[in-house]
Write a protein that holds these residues in place. Structure first.
Motif, short mmCIF file in Angstrom:
data_model
loop_
_atom_site.label_atom_id
_atom_site.label_comp_id
_atom_site.label_asym_id
_atom_site.label_seq_id
_atom_site.Cartn_x
_atom_site.Cartn_y
_atom_site.Cartn_z
N SER A 100 -1.87 -3.15 -6.57
CA SER A 100 -0.74 -3.47 -5.71
C SER A 100 -1.13 -4.50 -4.67
N GLN B 269 -3.71 1.12 -5.80
CA GLN B 269 -3.68 0.39 -4.54
C GLN B 269 -4.34 -0.98 -4.69
N ASN C 215 3.05 2.98 -5.57
CA ASN C 215 2.09 4.03 -5.23
C ASN C 215 2.77 5.38 -5.06
N ILE D 148 -5.17 6.69 -7.52
CA ILE D 148 -4.48 6.07 -6.40
C ILE D 148 -5.21 4.80 -5.99
N ARG E 60 3.41 6.60 -8.52
CA ARG E 60 2.14 7.01 -9.12
C ARG E 60 1.73 8.40 -8.63
N THR F 172 0.82 -1.22 0.00
CA THR F 172 0.00 0.00 0.00
C THR F 172 0.86 1.26 0.00
#
Length: 219
Positions: A206, A203, A110, A199, A113, A105
């Protein structure tokens, strides 16, 4: 008396909201139409693909080592047994750290990004502010930010107006290429927020990658 005051307050608030002119902008659509952003996103995706490939290589090597250890440990004794067992557990720990550090996370993906959208956030905000002032908008909703719009009259959708204004203010594509880092690498910078749906999507991807990889290890 208090009840009457509450009713008056609610009616006043509702009247005030209704009096505001509302506009809608799709920030995801705006981002998808910016050549500079798409180029940077392609570089990010290339980096992610490389990391996924590296992780698969680590997992394959771990499986080979673990299988060999399980088949041979009955023949191992003393220090030799401890060393072989430590080798396998260290590889497993390395894979878990890699998954968390890159695909978790709060992992590198991320962060990259968020950094990817950072150069465009202020420009998008300024463009929305300019369009809002020009069209006397009191409220602007982001259609891509988990807002369920059942029906929208085109005259209230200011996405194209924001995009056109933004394209005029951003550097030309050639200038952007000259300022970009080499392909496949995204510079790290101070983390910042980005359009939430971007996002959230990252997430989710991921988390899925992390769960899949951990499941493979545990098996």
């Amino acid at each position: 008396m208090k009840k009457l005051a509450l009713i008056v307050t609610i009616l006043f608030t509702a009247t005030h909201i209704c009096a505001q002119k509302i506009g809608v902008v799709d920030t995801n659509y705006v981002l998808s139409k910016l050549p500079q952003y798409k180029e940077a996103e392609n570089r990010l995706n290339t980096q992610i693909s490389q990391w996924q490939s590296d992780l698969q290589t680590l997992q394959a090597e771990y499986e080979r080592k673990r299988e060999a250890f399980e088949n041979e440990k009955v023949l191992l004794v003393g220090e030799q047994l401890k060393l072989r067992e430590k080798e396998v557990t260290d590889m497993e720990a390395n894979i878990r750290n890699t998954i968390g550090g890159r695909f978790g996370t709060n992992g590198e993906i991320n962060q990259l990004r968020s950094n990817l959208t950072k150069p465009y956030q202020d420009q998008i905000w300024n463009a929305i502010k300019t369009v809002s002032t020009k069209n006397s908008l009191g409220i602007v909703l982001d259609k891509s930010n988990n807002i369920s719009v059942i029906f929208l009259d085109k005259k209230y959708d200011y996405t194209d107006a924001v995009l056109n204004l933004l394209v005029k203010t951003l550097p030309k594509e050639e200038e952007s290429k000259n300022n970009n880092t080499r392909p496949g690498v995204i510079n790290k910078g101070k983390n910042s927020s980005s359009p939430k749906s971007k996002i959230n999507n990252m997430q989710k991807k991921s988390a899925a990658a992390e769960s899949a990889a951990e499941l493979k290890i545990s098996n």
